[in-house]
Design a protein around this motif. Structure first.
Motif, PDB file in Angstrom:
ATOM      1  N   GLY A  65     -42.211 -59.748 -85.369  1.00 27.90           N
ATOM      2  CA  GLY A  65     -41.847 -58.481 -86.031  1.00 27.90           C
ATOM      3  C   GLY A  65     -43.065 -57.806 -86.644  1.00 27.90           C
ATOM      4  N   VAL A  66     -43.942 -58.589 -87.224  1.00 28.83           N
ATOM      5  CA  VAL A  66     -45.177 -58.038 -87.808  1.00 28.83           C
ATOM      6  C   VAL A  66     -46.039 -57.396 -86.726  1.00 28.83           C
ATOM      7  CG1 VAL A  66     -47.416 -58.731 -88.777  1.00 28.83           C
ATOM      8  CG2 VAL A  66     -45.297 -59.510 -89.854  1.00 28.83           C
ATOM      9  N   LEU A  67     -46.230 -58.106 -85.622  1.00 26.75           N
ATOM     10  CA  LEU A  67     -47.106 -57.581 -84.568  1.00 26.75           C
ATOM     11  C   LEU A  67     -46.528 -56.302 -83.959  1.00 26.75           C
ATOM     12  CD1 LEU A  67     -48.199 -60.991 -83.027  1.00 26.75           C
ATOM     13  CD2 LEU A  67     -49.618 -59.403 -84.352  1.00 26.75           C
ATOM     14  N   GLU A  68     -45.205 -56.270 -83.798  1.00 24.58           N
ATOM     15  CA  GLU A  68     -44.560 -55.032 -83.318  1.00 24.58           C
ATOM     16  C   GLU A  68     -44.795 -53.893 -84.312  1.00 24.58           C
ATOM     17  OE1 GLU A  68     -40.779 -57.360 -81.314  1.00 24.58           O
ATOM     18  OE2 GLU A  68     -40.424 -55.983 -82.995  1.00 24.58           O
ATOM     19  N   THR A  69     -44.640 -54.213 -85.602  1.00 29.44           N
ATOM     20  CA  THR A  69     -44.790 -53.172 -86.629  1.00 29.44           C
ATOM     21  C   THR A  69     -46.213 -52.629 -86.634  1.00 29.44           C
ATOM     22  OG1 THR A  69     -43.140 -54.331 -87.950  1.00 29.44           O
ATOM     23  CG2 THR A  69     -44.440 -52.649 -89.084  1.00 29.44           C
ATOM     24  N   ILE A  70     -47.194 -53.522 -86.570  1.00 21.65           N
ATOM     25  CA  ILE A  70     -48.597 -53.081 -86.579  1.00 21.65           C
ATOM     26  C   ILE A  70     -48.853 -52.146 -85.402  1.00 21.65           C
ATOM     27  CG2 ILE A  70     -50.992 -53.857 -86.240  1.00 21.65           C
ATOM     28  CD1 ILE A  70     -50.290 -56.345 -87.904  1.00 21.65           C
ATOM     29  N   ALA A  71     -48.334 -52.524 -84.226  1.00 17.03           N
ATOM     30  CA  ALA A  71     -48.574 -51.703 -83.035  1.00 17.03           C
ATOM     31  C   ALA A  71     -47.803 -50.392 -83.120  1.00 17.03           C
ATOM     32  CB  ALA A  71     -48.171 -52.484 -81.784  1.00 17.03           C
ATOM     33  N   GLU A  72     -46.517 -50.466 -83.443  1.00 16.46           N
ATOM     34  CA  GLU A  72     -45.691 -49.259 -83.360  1.00 16.46           C
ATOM     35  C   GLU A  72     -45.982 -48.281 -84.487  1.00 16.46           C
ATOM     36  OE1 GLU A  72     -41.577 -50.341 -82.496  1.00 16.46           O
ATOM     37  OE2 GLU A  72     -42.375 -51.736 -80.998  1.00 16.46           O
ATOM     38  N   GLU A  73     -46.380 -48.775 -85.642  1.00 17.34           N
ATOM     39  CA  GLU A  73     -46.687 -47.866 -86.756  1.00 17.34           C
ATOM     40  C   GLU A  73     -48.193 -47.617 -86.880  1.00 17.34           C
ATOM     41  OE1 GLU A  73     -44.577 -48.939 -90.337  1.00 17.34           O
ATOM     42  OE2 GLU A  73     -42.723 -49.266 -89.219  1.00 17.34           O
ATOM     43  N   ASP A  74     -48.937 -48.088 -85.903  1.00 15.82           N
ATOM     44  CA  ASP A  74     -50.391 -47.934 -85.871  1.00 15.82           C
ATOM     45  C   ASP A  74     -51.016 -48.234 -87.236  1.00 15.82           C
ATOM     46  OD1 ASP A  74     -52.915 -47.571 -84.997  1.00 15.82           O
ATOM     47  OD2 ASP A  74     -52.767 -45.415 -84.584  1.00 15.82           O
ATOM     48  N   LEU A  75     -50.781 -49.439 -87.718  1.00 17.58           N
ATOM     49  CA  LEU A  75     -51.236 -49.795 -89.064  1.00 17.58           C
ATOM     50  C   LEU A  75     -52.755 -49.995 -89.131  1.00 17.58           C
ATOM     51  CD1 LEU A  75     -48.363 -52.041 -90.436  1.00 17.58           C
ATOM     52  CD2 LEU A  75     -48.718 -49.577 -90.669  1.00 17.58           C
ATOM     53  N   VAL A  76     -53.397 -50.182 -87.983  1.00 15.21           N
ATOM     54  CA  VAL A  76     -54.860 -50.230 -87.984  1.00 15.21           C
ATOM     55  C   VAL A  76     -55.396 -48.879 -88.459  1.00 15.21           C
ATOM     56  CG1 VAL A  76     -56.890 -50.382 -86.502  1.00 15.21           C
ATOM     57  CG2 VAL A  76     -55.044 -52.037 -86.231  1.00 15.21           C
TER      58      VAL A  76
END
Ligand code: PLZ
Length: 460
Positions: free
Chosen positions: A347-358
């Motif tokens: 769930g974290v990895l999906e969130t980072i990718a989908e919300e462009d948290l970088v």
């Protein structure tokens, strides 16, 4: 602008409790309030004093950029539970997956009967961590356990024993990782004897390098390498373990060029280069991993904290030829890669990718650094402002000289906490204020938090 769009999440059916917390600071009692004080008294009677408390408000809910306490106060979160809730507390995709998993099965022990989510997390980390070489990953429960296992693998694979660490390093609280940690109080005092074959060398600390920041990378690397070759012997060294940005040590970003030089020395001498990205990982610094900033490719990378949004999980990812050397059964643990934690990590990895948290982390840095720089101009107690992305710190010193001023830090922290801004400290000299907001913090809270900080300095 990227405010949390709670209503969109509600519409998407993703709103799950914590995310519905209004994204606003609210003080309804003194900090801590009466209910928290009552709970603190119970804590003191039931929990040993060795377990410290940064801010004694007892939490009932948290989400976005807000932590809510038992008295109904809402604090702005500049800590993320020490760089853990990068995706926010109770992030929708994490909650959804964990809720589903908890109803299906909670534990089998991966070493007894495996399950897919563990393998998926490992596949993802093999793909996402720096370097396109063949990798393997295994999962454990904490950052310390990950670092300890990295050393086990490095020793096994090289047949060597020595481990080299750096000034200001922090790697955990177990016997080995406490030994790897630099700072005596509070981490080591009274807990000896320490583990053998651990050696410490200088870190390129630009702000405090005696001949100035411009010479720092080259001179520090030369000193470190000289100590390794002359005092230990490069052929005796199994691993060099380093944080790409020293976390607990005070958010010290090694002078540019230092990390690549150390990595190169390791490569030339058959030493396993271990990057401890427990605190810097998972988009925190404006790259998915901090090593990427200078294109450094570690042989082993340890991750934890931000990996699973707060569920206990950590990982050791390394070159396949190193990791595969260890005999079957040589690595593991009862809970490592617990299915709830693995679902949370996915769930974290999906969130980072989908919300462009970088990109969000970079944006946070772009907002914070200029504001803090302006404060440095205004308040001469601020000696240094540094960091990358959403991993930012200021170092407080006696004006005009670089003598650390931990008392000023304590005073500023006290004022911030009283005003409802949760901030953390760090540093070998206890004189660093560090900021680790959740990457999903709404920008108005970021601005408001900086305003509170500025006011605290003005009142100092
Ligand atoms: N490596 C780089 O930052 C944990 C420590 C909190 P664990 N840092 C927070 C405290 O006072 O105990 C950390 C880290 C780096 C390793 C660790 C250890 O991670 O999950 O706390 O074991």
């Amino acid at each position: 602008m990227c405010h949390i769009d709670v209503s969109a999440q509600v519409e998407a059916g993703l709103n799950v409790g914590a995310m519905s917390i209004p994204q606003e600071r609210r003080l309804v009692t003194a900090i801590p309030g009466p209910r928290s004080q009552e709970l603190l008294a119970r804590k003191q009677a039931a929990v040993p004093g060795g377990i410290g408390t940064t801010l004694p408000v007892f939490v009932t809910r948290a989400g976005g950029g807000v932590v809510e306490d038992a008295d109904g106060n809402r604090l702005i979160d500049f800590g993320s539970g020490i760089a853990v809730t990068n995706v926010g507390n109770a992030a929708p995709r994490v909650v959804e997956r964990v809720q589903k998993q908890v109803a299906e099965f909670t534990h089998t022990c991966f070493m007894v009967t495996p399950y897919e989510s563990y393998v998926q997390v490992c596949e993802k980390l093999n793909e996402l961590t720096p370097g396109d070489h063949d990798k393997r990953t295994f999962l454990v429960n904490s950052g310390a356990e990950a670092v300890e296992n990295a050393v086990k693998v490095a020793r096994y694979a090289t047949g060597r024993q020595a481990v080299v660490v750096f000034d200001h390093g922090y790697h955990g609280r177990t016997l080995l990782t406490m030994t790897l940690t630099a700072k005596n109080m509070p981490y080591k005092q009274g807990f000896g004897p320490y583990a053998p074959e651990v050696y410490r060398v200088p870190l390129a600390y630009p702000y405090r390098w005696p001949t100035g920041p411009e010479n720092c990378a080259e001179e520090a690397a030369a000193e470190a390498i000289d100590m390794i070759t002359k005092q230990i012997g490069a052929t005796n060294v199994a691993a060099v373990v380093i944080e790409p940005i020293a976390g607990e040590g005070g958010f010290i970003e090694p002078a540019r060029g230092f990390l690549p030089r150390i990595a190169e020395f390791c490569r030339e001498n058959g030493i396993v280069f271990v990057a401890d990205e427990v605190q810097t990982g998972f988009a925190r610094t404006g790259d998915l991993f901090a090593c990427e900033h200078e294109g450094v490719v570690p042989d082993i990378i340890t991750t934890a904290k931000g990996i699973a949004g707060g569920l206990p999980l950590a990982a050791v990812t390394g070159r396949a030829e190193l990791m595969d050397k260890v005999h079957p059964g040589g690595l593991g643990g009862t809970y490592g890669g617990n299915p709830l934690a693995c679902e949370a990590a996915l769930g974290v990895l999906e969130t980072i990718a989908e919300e462009d948290l970088v990109a969000r982390a970079r944006r946070i840095g772009e907002i914070m650094l200029p504001r803090l720089e302006a404060m440095r101009e205004r308040f001469d107690v601020i000696g240094d402002v540094r960091g990358r992305g959403a991993m930012i710190a200021i170092e407080l010193v006696r004006p005009g000289i670089k003598e650390p001023d931990p008392a000023a830090v304590a005073e500023v922290v006290k004022r911030c906490h009283a005003a409802g801004l949760l901030v953390l400290t760090a540093g070998t000299y206890g004189n660093v204020l560090r900021f680790l907001p959740p990457l999903v913090i709404p920008e108005h809270l970021l601005e408001e938090g900086l305003g509170i900080l500025e006011k605290a300095f003005a009142e100092l």
